[in-house]
Scaffold this motif. Structure first.
Motif: not given
Length: 365
Positions: A347-362
């Motif tokens: 499952y691929s995360f872009s830099g923006e998607e990774l940052e957002s996922a970490l922000d919501i503690q996914l």
């Protein structure tokens, strides 16, 4: 730079596709999902012409360091489910649009003289194998390398416990493309002291001493200078402290030695690939931001593509933070490998998607 990797029937993968690869590619997932196998596939796909690469890959999986040099021990583990499939494919796509495919398959090797391998044959028989099937232990590995539609063919075979490489044809296009250098940084592949000293000497001549010193002094302010000293015809790396004392770099602690080794790997591999298995090992969590900034900034400068496996969410978080501060968030991606229902998926995360996922503690590890 590579932008896509497709793996078929290699190691634990029957099929895996990694898309949207970036200059900084992070790879995560639970244990036994195949993170290290992805690095191995890249290492082999780039350096397949070197016969020693097979021994290196086998040694990396052999905890006691003892290798039995036979096709069964060295080559079979490369294939999905060992003997279930007799062919694997590694496909890479570059950012220039040029695609390459490495196909390797088992073929019978009629040139092998079993008498040369008497000790090996005896050991195999002791393990309870049928003598009538002994020939299957001595097979060759044939490869086909297709680059932008042109194919080269060759094979590897064992001769007196050594691997011999034979090239049968080389397309013109392959000879014209620059060779991509790859370095695999893993506990068993760490560059030795002589190699480190040679790299340091060359980089000092190339004008990179200030960068090396800047990195070292940011981790230990006692360091004033770095040099190489030859002792008994063997070069060693020494640091010179502010009080004038000369100290072998190996005495400065694991963390500072690891950051130096990783920095040198990148500096000596411009426009190449550095593969780093479990980056966090050997570093205190408080140094992650500093370590990543050094590595990522240098990789961007040298256009050296990094593939990094990690179990650590702090490495992911600091990677996003560092690349955001460098205004290079679009140059990082995260590939999460999942294993469910007997299949592995990326499952691929872009830099923006990774940052957002970490922000919501996914949970992304």
């Amino acid at each position: 730079m590579f932008t896509q990797l497709i793996i078929k029937n290699f190691r634990c993968f029957d099929m895996l596709e990694l898309d949207n690869l970036k200059l900084i590619t992070l790879i995560g997932g639970r244990n036994n999902t195949g993170k290290s196998a992805i690095l191995e596939s890249l290492f082999l796909a780039v350096g397949y012409k070197n016969p020693n690469i097979f021994l290196a890959l086998a040694a990396g999986r052999n905890g006691n360091g003892i290798l039995q040099p036979t096709p069964q021990r060295i080559w079979n583990p490369l294939f999905y489910m060992f003997e279930k499939n007799a062919q694997f494919d590694l496909m890479l796509l570059r950012d220039t649009g040029i695609a390459s495919t490495l196909t390797m398959r088992k073929i019978s090797d009629e040139s092998v003289d079993l008498d040369v391998n008497t000790d090996t044959v005896t050991n195999i028989l002791k393990q309870g194998y049928n003598p009538s099937s002994l020939g299957s232990y001595f097979f060759s590995l044939q490869y086909e390398y297709t680059l932008d539609g042109q194919k080269s063919i060759g094979k590897f075979s064992f001769e007196d416990k050594k691997i011999k490489y034979i090239s049968l044809s080389v397309p013109k296009k392959e000879a014209q493309l620059p060779i991509v250098k790859a370095i695999f940084y893993k506990s068993i592949y760490i560059p030795d002291n002589t190699t480190i000293a040679e790299w340091i000497s060359r980089l000092i001549l190339d004008g990179e001493k200030d960068l090396i010193l800047y990195v070292l002094t940011s981790f230990d302010s006692r360091i004033k200078d770095i040099t190489t000293i030859v002792e008994n015809a063997v070069p060693y790396v020494y640091v010179i402290l502010h009080d004038g004392q000369k100290m072998p770099i190996t005495y400065m602690g694991d963390g500072i030695n690891k950051i130096l080794q990783l920095l040198l790997c990148i500096l000596t591999t411009p426009k190449g690939v550095v593969l780093i298995d479990e980056l966090e090992n050997g570093f205190h969590y408080s140094t992650y931001a500093k370590v990543l900034r050094v590595l990522y900034q240098t990789a961007l400068q040298k256009q050296c593509q990094l593939f990094i496996t990690t179990h650590n969410v702090d490495i992911l978080r600091e990677s996003a933070n560092v690349m955001r501060k460098l205004e290079q968030l679009d140059s990082v991606c995260y590939q999460r490998i999942d294993f469910s229902q007997g299949k592995r998926h990326a499952y691929s995360f872009s830099g923006e998607e990774l940052e957002s996922a970490l922000d919501i503690q996914l949970e992304v590890r």
